[in-house]
Design an enzyme around this catalytic site. Structure first.
Site, PDB file in Angstrom:
ATOM      1  CG  HIS A 112     -43.319  33.053  20.602  1.00 26.60           C
ATOM      2  ND1 HIS A 112     -43.563  34.150  19.813  1.00 26.60           N
ATOM      3  CD2 HIS A 112     -42.044  33.204  21.050  1.00 26.60           C
ATOM      4  CE1 HIS A 112     -42.487  34.917  19.765  1.00 26.60           C
ATOM      5  NE2 HIS A 112     -41.547  34.379  20.515  1.00 26.60           N
ATOM      6  CB  SER A 131     -70.997  19.587  31.024  1.00 25.61           C
ATOM      7  OG  SER A 131     -71.890  19.200  30.011  1.00 25.61           O
ATOM      8  CD  GLU A 138     -64.802  28.784  30.817  1.00 28.05           C
ATOM      9  OE1 GLU A 138     -64.730  28.398  29.655  1.00 28.05           O
ATOM     10  OE2 GLU A 138     -65.560  28.268  31.665  1.00 28.05           O
TER      11      GLU A 138
END
Ligand code: ARG
Length: 478
Positions: A173, A294, A307
């Protein structure tokens, strides 16, 4: 039709309604937009090497069975070989006037060897031809993907070997559950990849069946030898039913299914890598070779590789879904809808191969586990609580009773802002008289991991066994 009248090349049927191959039944040229719409040459040119190989086998069979004279068979085979050389040299670039790779090859062959080229298509249809090409293509791609899976497994194995005694929190979990050997965690992905490798091996058997000789749908009037072509092309067998032969795409769907599972596995690993690289986890550092910055936030280093892998997973699922839906309403036998199977397969193949390659590079040289942080992480939580209950259970306390008691211990420790290791022996003994000084060893993270020595568990001995088994499978082909 008005469009053909205004079409400057209407006088030359080869330019518009390409295939001179079309029978005399056609009187007017194809509308240029429809010609573009219909054409598959833009993507099925990727099948050319397989088309040439398949056609060479067919030509040999025609000669072998006496359907055409031996010397004509040789001319066809040589002409096809010449097209292969032209293609490899970048000199064979058919446009949409050829419609598809099959017509493009046949037309060029006739230019090269003359009228005998027109005999190549005897006892064959593009329907069994395209099925043959697709299977030859997929056979070769499956081998490449299996090779890439082995490389991916090898890098997981190397990392696992270096990290048997490195501890990492284990989660259920996404909550801290029990600490693990990092090698054990990595080997879970090894096992997934092992199943992927096996699955592709099984599917290969069903891809490796020849539809050649099924004709358009019903077989042929010529005395062909389907087993001969199958043997020349190294197929493991031939389709027993010609209708099934030309219209079956189960093998492609099975391949997309196996590809989807590979992507599921890569995507799950990607998600973990992304989490691990976050400021919240800090379990790994990403190296510059596999991450980007970035454009606006100078402090950032982004996990682009995992990703993208996670993102590309959706495309492969989409292709699987697409082909299932494509097939479900098709009456027997060939329908042009089937031309749509190719882009799905080509894209899935490319996606799976590139994702496997990128993840292998990322694991091998694009990231580093932060052992200091991992040790810190496994030492700062209650993931040893089960071991306290197991400790009491070993001393005769029924497990459920021990479990309830430990719940209470965790609660009181939390209230005092303490971890289990911070409790004094006195405190332990007030909680239960069976606690002794060895409780501290029992709850040390290293011992917590080592003690899980059940088969397939994370205990170091088990992990070493698992490593041996993994090495053995890699060396001995599964
Ligand atoms: N380009 C076609 C395909 O990919 C080849 C088979 C065409 N057959 C036909 N009957 N029109 O499916």
């Amino acid at each position: 039709m008005p469009h053909s009248a205004s079409n400057p090349s209407a006088s030359n049927p080869a330019e518009t309604n390409s295939p001179e191959t079309w029978s005399q039944r056609f009187e007017s040229a194809l509308h240029p937009a429809i010609a573009r719409f219909n054409a598959s040459i833009g993507f099925d040119i990727q099948l050319i090497e397989y088309d040439l190989t398949g056609s060479q086998a067919h030509a040999k069979m025609l000669a072998h069975t006496g359907i055409i004279p031996a010397d004509e068979g040789e001319q066809l085979v040589a002409g096809l070989e010449q097209i292969r050389q032209e293609y490899r040299a970048g000199h064979f670039t058919p446009g949409i006037e050829a419609e598809d790779v099959h017509f493009a090859v046949e037309r060029r062959l006739t230019e090269l060897v003359g009228d005998v080229g027109k005999k190549l298509h005897t006892a064959r249809s593009r329907n069994d031809q395209v099925g043959t090409d697709t299977r030859l293509y997929l056979r070769s791609q499956i081998q490449t993907i299996r090779q890439r899976l082995r490389e991916f497994q090898t890098v997981l194995l190397t990392l696992a070997e270096q990290n048997v005694e490195t501890l990492i929190p284990g989660y259920t979990h996404l909550q801290r559950a029990q600490p693990l050997s990092l090698a054990h965690h990595l080997l879970a992905y090894f096992e997934m990849a092992e199943r992927d490798w096996q699955r592709l091996g099984e599917i290969y058997q069903r891809v490796n069946v020849s539809p050649l000789g099924s004709g358009a749908l019903a077989g042929t009037t010529f005395p062909i030898d389907r087993h001969y072509t199958a043997e020349l092309l190294n197929f493991g067998g031939v389709y027993a039913n010609s209708l099934d032969g030309v219209s079956d795409r189960d093998f492609a769907i099975e391949f997309l299914c196996a590809s989807s599972l590979i992507m599921v596995h890569l995507s799950r690993l990607s998600e973990e890598v992304i989490l691990w690289a976050s400021e919240e986890f800090r379990f790994i550092t990403l190296k510059d070779s596999c991450s980007t910055g970035s454009s606006i936030m100078p402090q950032k280093k982004n996990p682009d590789v995992p990703e993208l892998v996670r993102g590309k997973t959706g495309r492969v699922f989409g292709h699987l879904q697409g082909l299932l839906v494509l097939m479900k309403g098709l009456p027997l036998a060939y329908n042009k809808d089937l031309q749509e199977d190719k882009e799905a397969l080509f894209d899935a193949v490319l996606t799976v191969q590139s994702c496997l390659e990128a993840m292998t590079i990322l694991l091998r040289e694009g990231m580093e586990f932060r052992r200091d942080r991992l040790l810190e992480a496994v030492s700062e939580d209650f993931s040893n609580a089960t071991d306290v209950a197991d400790y009491l259970a070993t001393k005769g306390v029924p497990f459920r009773e021990a479990y309830n008691l430990v719940g209470k211990v965790v609660k009181t420790s939390l209230a005092q802002d303490k971890l289990l290791k911070d409790l004094t022996l006195e405190e332990w003994q007030t909680l239960h008289p069976k606690f002794e000084a060895d409780i501290y060893d029992a709850i040390a993270p290293r011992q917590v991991v080592a003690a899980r020595n059940s088969y397939g568990g994370t205990g170091f001995d088990q992990v070493r066994q698992a490593l041996k088994s993994a090495q053995h499978r890699i060396l001995n082909g599964g």
